[in-house]
Structures are given as structure tokens and as C-alpha cells.
Motif scaffolding. Structure first.
Motif, PDB file in Angstrom:
ATOM      1  N   ILE A   1      -4.634  33.455  49.503  1.00 13.22           N
ATOM      2  CA  ILE A   1      -5.199  32.898  47.705  1.00 13.22           C
ATOM      3  C   ILE A   1      -5.754  32.481  48.019  1.00 13.22           C
ATOM      4  CG2 ILE A   1      -4.251  32.427  45.705  1.00 13.22           C
ATOM      5  CD1 ILE A   1      -2.755  34.811  46.819  1.00 13.22           C
ATOM      6  N   TYR A   2      -7.518  32.834  46.906  1.00 15.78           N
ATOM      7  CA  TYR A   2      -8.516  32.253  47.508  1.00 15.78           C
ATOM      8  C   TYR A   2      -8.825  31.164  46.231  1.00 15.78           C
ATOM      9  CZ  TYR A   2      -8.902  33.785  52.151  1.00 15.78           C
ATOM     10  OH  TYR A   2      -8.310  34.247  53.116  1.00 15.78           O
ATOM     11  N   VAL A   3      -9.089  30.369  45.661  1.00 15.86           N
ATOM     12  CA  VAL A   3      -9.597  29.162  44.212  1.00 15.86           C
ATOM     13  C   VAL A   3     -10.621  29.074  44.645  1.00 15.86           C
ATOM     14  CG1 VAL A   3      -9.284  27.334  42.795  1.00 15.86           C
ATOM     15  CG2 VAL A   3      -7.232  28.269  44.316  1.00 15.86           C
ATOM     16  N   CYS A   4     -11.314  29.980  43.729  1.00 17.54           N
ATOM     17  CA  CYS A   4     -13.387  29.857  43.667  1.00 17.54           C
ATOM     18  C   CYS A   4     -13.602  28.397  42.648  1.00 17.54           C
ATOM     19  CB  CYS A   4     -13.879  31.192  43.226  1.00 17.54           C
ATOM     20  SG  CYS A   4     -12.955  32.209  44.303  1.00 17.54           S
ATOM     21  N   LYS A   5     -14.813  27.954  42.912  1.00 19.65           N
ATOM     22  CA  LYS A   5     -15.278  26.490  42.899  1.00 19.65           C
ATOM     23  C   LYS A   5     -16.342  26.999  41.622  1.00 19.65           C
ATOM     24  CE  LYS A   5     -17.902  22.565  43.191  1.00 19.65           C
ATOM     25  NZ  LYS A   5     -18.917  22.699  42.975  1.00 19.65           N
ATOM     26  N   ASP A   6     -17.226  28.223  41.810  1.00 22.14           N
ATOM     27  CA  ASP A   6     -17.972  29.295  40.764  1.00 22.14           C
ATOM     28  C   ASP A   6     -19.254  27.827  40.833  1.00 22.14           C
ATOM     29  OD1 ASP A   6     -16.864  31.369  41.645  1.00 22.14           O
ATOM     30  OD2 ASP A   6     -15.451  31.391  40.243  1.00 22.14           O
ATOM     31  N   ASP A   7     -19.044  27.808  39.459  1.00 21.42           N
ATOM     32  CA  ASP A   7     -19.550  26.523  38.804  1.00 21.42           C
ATOM     33  C   ASP A   7     -19.147  25.390  38.213  1.00 21.42           C
ATOM     34  OD1 ASP A   7     -18.670  27.732  36.647  1.00 21.42           O
ATOM     35  OD2 ASP A   7     -20.814  28.390  35.471  1.00 21.42           O
ATOM     36  N   LEU A   8     -18.249  25.412  38.832  1.00 22.76           N
ATOM     37  CA  LEU A   8     -17.480  24.135  38.576  1.00 22.76           C
ATOM     38  C   LEU A   8     -18.093  22.057  38.714  1.00 22.76           C
ATOM     39  CD1 LEU A   8     -13.713  24.716  38.805  1.00 22.76           C
ATOM     40  CD2 LEU A   8     -15.581  25.124  36.597  1.00 22.76           C
ATOM     41  N   ASP A   9     -18.030  21.945  38.155  1.00 22.73           N
ATOM     42  CA  ASP A   9     -18.851  20.222  38.838  1.00 22.73           C
ATOM     43  C   ASP A   9     -17.359  19.846  39.303  1.00 22.73           C
ATOM     44  OD1 ASP A   9     -17.156  18.197  37.209  1.00 22.73           O
ATOM     45  OD2 ASP A   9     -17.781  18.864  35.752  1.00 22.73           O
ATOM     46  N   SER A  10     -17.802  19.500  40.452  1.00 25.45           N
ATOM     47  CA  SER A  10     -17.429  18.276  41.741  1.00 25.45           C
ATOM     48  C   SER A  10     -15.934  18.164  41.379  1.00 25.45           C
ATOM     49  CB  SER A  10     -17.734  17.275  42.462  1.00 25.45           C
ATOM     50  OG  SER A  10     -19.161  18.158  42.694  1.00 25.45           O
ATOM     51  N   LYS A  11     -15.688  17.014  40.012  1.00 20.77           N
ATOM     52  CA  LYS A  11     -14.814  16.498  39.680  1.00 20.77           C
ATOM     53  C   LYS A  11     -13.480  17.588  38.407  1.00 20.77           C
ATOM     54  CE  LYS A  11     -13.089  13.011  36.421  1.00 20.77           C
ATOM     55  NZ  LYS A  11     -11.923  13.037  35.153  1.00 20.77           N
ATOM     56  N   THR A  12     -14.427  18.346  38.509  1.00 23.58           N
ATOM     57  CA  THR A  12     -13.453  19.248  37.514  1.00 23.58           C
ATOM     58  C   THR A  12     -12.987  20.085  38.554  1.00 23.58           C
ATOM     59  OG1 THR A  12     -14.888  19.176  35.766  1.00 23.58           O
ATOM     60  CG2 THR A  12     -13.493  21.433  35.835  1.00 23.58           C
ATOM     61  N   TRP A  13     -13.480  20.717  38.966  1.00 30.00           N
ATOM     62  CA  TRP A  13     -13.583  20.897  40.617  1.00 30.00           C
ATOM     63  C   TRP A  13     -12.210  21.063  41.545  1.00 30.00           C
ATOM     64  CZ3 TRP A  13     -12.433  25.650  43.660  1.00 30.00           C
ATOM     65  CH2 TRP A  13     -11.657  25.174  44.711  1.00 30.00           C
ATOM     66  N   GLU A  14     -12.013  19.436  41.926  1.00 31.72           N
ATOM     67  CA  GLU A  14     -11.372  18.785  42.488  1.00 31.72           C
ATOM     68  C   GLU A  14      -9.692  18.487  41.859  1.00 31.72           C
ATOM     69  OE1 GLU A  14     -10.674  17.671  45.471  1.00 31.72           O
ATOM     70  OE2 GLU A  14     -12.630  18.357  46.132  1.00 31.72           O
ATOM     71  N   GLU A  15      -9.727  18.982  40.132  1.00 37.84           N
ATOM     72  CA  GLU A  15      -8.872  18.561  39.291  1.00 37.84           C
ATOM     73  C   GLU A  15      -8.059  19.894  39.234  1.00 37.84           C
ATOM     74  OE1 GLU A  15     -10.580  17.174  35.930  1.00 37.84           O
ATOM     75  OE2 GLU A  15     -10.644  15.085  36.150  1.00 37.84           O
ATOM     76  N   LYS A  16      -8.967  20.852  39.437  1.00 33.41           N
ATOM     77  CA  LYS A  16      -7.929  22.432  38.987  1.00 33.41           C
ATOM     78  C   LYS A  16      -7.924  22.503  40.279  1.00 33.41           C
ATOM     79  CE  LYS A  16     -10.640  23.593  34.963  1.00 33.41           C
ATOM     80  NZ  LYS A  16     -11.636  24.377  34.217  1.00 33.41           N
ATOM     81  N   LEU A  17      -8.024  22.081  41.403  1.00 33.64           N
ATOM     82  CA  LEU A  17      -7.800  23.033  42.550  1.00 33.64           C
ATOM     83  C   LEU A  17      -6.052  22.111  42.988  1.00 33.64           C
ATOM     84  CD1 LEU A  17      -8.656  24.506  45.024  1.00 33.64           C
ATOM     85  CD2 LEU A  17      -8.851  22.452  46.139  1.00 33.64           C
ATOM     86  N   VAL A  18      -6.182  20.902  42.750  1.00 35.86           N
ATOM     87  CA  VAL A  18      -4.773  20.014  42.849  1.00 35.86           C
ATOM     88  C   VAL A  18      -3.179  20.804  41.681  1.00 35.86           C
ATOM     89  CG1 VAL A  18      -3.349  17.945  42.316  1.00 35.86           C
ATOM     90  CG2 VAL A  18      -6.083  18.238  43.706  1.00 35.86           C
TER      91      VAL A  18
END
Length: 465
Positions: free
Chosen positions: A386-403
Motif C-alpha cells: 500500500i503506497y501513500v502518495c505526497k503529490d502536491d501536498l506541503d510537507s506539514k500536511t503530508w506528515e500529518e496525513k501520513l501519520v
């Protein structure tokens, strides 16, 4: 643990063990040594030692143990969980130059290799001689040492098992520099605790593999594949459950969705045989007689069409078709990586009959978190990628959504009686998830084992537990 920093005295010793050109420092150290293939965890070593023999490794480990210097072993660096990243600095032992095939024993059907031999080189060597090493992870440029260290599985695990099932013996250097041999060229072994199996899958935290004796088999003379489309993932996985309950054992059973095929087509610049349906399973069959292989695939094809609601069955029987389909399957990870700016992976394994529920759950997470989560996996053994993709998210939003995504995914795996890793290991990235899943008692037992092998905690510190 307070580790010693590398100084000139240490470098002088290393250059006595190795030639100067095999001791890399400062700008000589490529950035690649500070990350693995996924690249989400980064830390640079203080020195890279490109070792070429067991004796060199033994001398270096004896010294590192005496001086309390952390050591991380690295092969091809194709891992995805930070297992080969030197988070405490110190030494990287690069074993990629230990890449010799040492012996083919045709009487005992074994192949003895150094840890830096690539999977594709093993396949080429044995198959031209009529033999077969069955484990088949997607990354063919990985080293056998890395595969043993993570107990890699791959696409043929349904019929042939995983790496653990194909290792007869290991030569290992312990953290204190002592060299031991685990196992022999024998089929059965009830001689005390199986330390060999403890080393397999230990991700370089207990000892350094310097030689491996692999089991071989006769190369199957015939093979064929079926590409079977379904209206949705639930129907596809329901079909898998029915197929594995027949008397026929496919070599591989893979699953993927239309979106993943599109990534592979773009990445490879080649058309897939069919892209008009939402879900697919890809099966392969092998054997020593054409009659047997034809019987097996025809039985399964008829079952899919008559009882399992398959929309079609495409026979992949020519070399060109096999190359097209299996190259696309092998490129899924790279294709998904190429479709986005950054990815992180969830490598869970669940019971086969829970695959569809888990994949549908990933769709829910993707919709709720507004994040893209493509997937594929080994349907025959429940190992999902299963792969979670960052795409155009900013770093802070990416880290929050990834967790959030990872927490939901691993909790779901536990709810479905699954585990946090099917074949890629724990490394650095999954330690917290492993601890949450197994609980304190099992983690404490693992820590006790680690302490017995490595009292100073110098070998791949900070990984797994």
C-alpha cells in the motif's frame, strides 16, 4: 548508548585491514549511502568500508566492538524501511563487492554464494544449468544477503515459500568479530535451537551474513500465466480464496487495480494487454510436463469463467506476452514512485479472505484524508503493498496525513488478524507499529535476544526493536 566517533586512529586501522581506496570518507561518500531506495529516512555514515572477505569483516567487527562504534551492513540499498540507513553514524560495511558465486553442488542441489550476489545473477547462473532458485521478490537487483536479512518473499511464495525455506546454511560474523557457521547441506535439522532461522529476517541486527548455502530445485520446463479481470476487487479476492482451495497450486497469484496498471503503462511506455476493467488477478503455473501445466491452467480458467464471475481470461503463453505482463507487474513500485513527488509504504499481511476488506478500507482512507493510496500485492499469501502518495501536498500536511493514514492502516491490519510486515521488514520506519502490535512481552523477548548477540548494541542500532 554512547558511541565512539570515528577519528584518524580508527581510519588508520581500517586502512591496515583494507586498501586505501576501499575506505571512503567525507566527500568520497555518495549521498546514496545515507538512504535506501524509498529515501524517506536519511542519515550519513562517518566512514564507508567496502569489504571483500569474511576475514576483513571479522577484523573490523572485533575492532568496532572493542571501541563501541556502530556498524550498519549495506548491500544494494533496495530496502524500503530505512534498514540500511546509519542513523547513529559510524561505519557502513558495504558488501556489494562480495559478489562471487562460490560453488554449485549438483549432488546436494545447493548453491554457495557471497552476500553481495544479486538475485538476477543467481537466476541467470542456475537457470542456464537447468536449476531453479524459487524466491522471486520484485526487486531483482537486490542482493541475496539483503533478501535473507528480511526473509523476502515475492511472487512465487504461494507454491514455493519464502527465502527462509531456501537457505540451507549461513556463515555469519557476530558483532564481536567471531565467525560461526549455522546449518549444513542437509535437508533436516533438529539439532537444538535454530540459530540459522533466527538470523534469517533479523535485518542485520544480530550478525553479518558473509556466505549462504541456498537450496536449488530442477528448473520447471513449462510455464504459463493467466490474466483474469473482474468487475471489482471484492470479486477478484473472492476468486483467489476459491482458487487456493482447489487441488491445483498456482506458482503465483497477484492482484492489482486498473489505476496501478495505468502507472506502469506510463512508466514503461508499453501497453498492457487489457486495461478496461477495475480489478485483476494474475496467475502463473509451472511444471515439468506441458500436459500438467495445460490441465492446471485450463481447470482454473474454467473455474473463473463458470463459477467466479470473471469477465474474461487472457492466456499469457508466448514469451512476448509474458515479458509484457510480468515486466509491468515488476515495475509497479517504480511506476507509482514516478507518479508522485514522494511515497511511503505500508507492507502489511492479512488473511487471504480479508484482502478485499483491507483494500476497500484503503479507498475509504484515501477519500476521507483526500490523499492518493494506490496498491497491489500477493493475493496468494495476503501480502499487500500500500503506497501513500505526497503529490502536491506541503510537507506539514503530508506528515500529518501520513501519520493518520499509517495509524489507520496498521490498526486495521491488527483488527483483521494480520501483521505489520509481510516481506520488507521493520527497519527504522515501522518500529512503533511493531511495538504497538506485538506488545511489551514479545518486544522484551526480542530485546533479550539482541542483547545476547550484541551486548554493546553496535550492529544496526535503532532498528526493528
Amino acid at each position: 548508548m554512547a558511541y565512539k566517533k570515528i577519528d584518524n586512529h580508527d581510519l588508520k586501522y581500517f586502512k591496515e585491514v583494507l586498501s586505501d581506496d576501499l575506505v571512503l570518507i567525507n566527500e568520497q561518500i555518495s549521498e546514496e549511502y545515507g538512504k535506501d531506495e524509498l529515501g524517506t529516512i536519511e542519515a550519513m555514515p562517518e566512514v564507508v568500508l567496502q569489504v571483500t572477505s569474511t576475514n576483513e569483516i571479522a577484523q573490523i567487527m572485533k575492532y568496532a566492538y572493542q571501541e563501541t562504534i556502530p556498524v550498519v551492513v549495506r548491500g544494494a540499498g533496495t530496502g524500503l524501511v530505512g534498514g540500511c540507513v546509519p542513523i547513529e553514524g559510524g561505519i557502513i560495511l558495504d558488501t556489494s563487492k562480495m559478489n562471487k558465486i562460490l560453488e554449485l553442488d549438483e549432488s546436494n542441489l545447493t548453491l554457495t554464494v557471497e552476500p553481495g550476489v544479486l538475485l538476477m545473477d543467481i537466476a541467470e547462473y542456475v537457470e542456464t544449468k537447468g536449476y531453479f532458485y524459487a524466491p522471486d521478490p520484485g526487486e531483482k537487483s537486490a542482493t541475496i544477503g539483503g533478501n535473507i536479512s528480511t526473509n523476502a518473499g515475492g511472487m512465487r511464495a504461494v507454491k514455493y515459500g519464502v527465502t527462509r525455506d531456501w537457505v540451507r546454511a549461513l556463515e555469519v560474523v557476530l558483532p564481536n568479530g567471531e565467525v560461526i557457521n549455522l546449518g549444513e547441506k542437509v535437508v533436516k535439522d533438529s539439532s537444538g535451537y535454530s540459530l540459522k532461522h533466527l538470523l534469517i529476517g533479523s535485518e542485520g541486527t544480530l550478525g553479518i551474513i558473509t556466505k549462504a548455502v541456498l537450496k536449488l530445485a530442477a528448473l520447471p520446463k513449462h510455464s504459463i500465466s493467466l490474466l483474469v479481470p473482474f468487475a471489482n476487487i471484492e470479486m477478484a479476492i473472492r476468486a483467489v480464496t476459491k482458487i487456493v482451495n482447489t487441488e491445483i497450486i498456482p506458482t503465483a497469484i497477484e492482484f492489482f487495480e486498473r489505476e496501478t496498471i495505468a502507472f506502469a503503462e506510463t512508466y514503461l511506455g508499453k501497453r498492457f494487454p487489457d486495461t478496461t476493467h477495475d480489478a485483476y488477478i494474475l496467475l502463473s503455473f509451472d511444471g515439468n510436463t506441458k500436459t500438467q501445466v495445460e490441465h492446471d491452467y485450463q481447470e482454473i480458467a474454467n473455474l473463473c469463467l463458470k463459477e467466479l464471475n470473471a469477465l474474461d481470461v487472457f492466456i499469457v503463453d508466448t514469451d512476448e506476452r509474458k515479458d509484457s505482463v510480468w515486466k509491468a507487474r515488476g515495475a509497479f513500485l517504480e511506476a507509482i514512485k514516478a507518479s508522485t513527488s514522494l511515497i511511503d509504504e505500508c507492507d502489511v499481511v492479512v488473511p487471504r479472505d480479508k484482502i478485499a476488506e483491507f483494500i476497500l478500507f484503503t479507498h475509504e482512507i484515501a477519500e476521507n484524508l483526500k490523499i492518493r493510496i494506490p496498491s497491489f500485492g500477493h493475493a496468494g499469501d495476503g501480502n499487500l503493498h500500500i503506497y501513500v502518495c505526497k503529490d502536491d501536498l506541503d510537507s506539514k500536511t503530508w506528515e500529518e496525513k501520513l501519520v493518520k493514514a499509517f495509524t489507520l492502516l496498521y490498526n486495521k491490519a491488527q483488527e483483521l488478524n494480520g501483521l505489520v510486515s509481510g516481506e520488507h521488514g521493520i527497519g527504522y520506519a515501522k518500529k512503533d507499529f511493531l511495538r504497538n502490535h506485538l506488545g511489551n512481552t514479545q518486544i522484551d523477548l526480542m530485546r533479550g535476544i539482541k542483547k545476547v548477540f550484541d551486548e554493546k548494541n553496535i550492529l544496526n542500532p535503532g532498528k526493528v526493536i
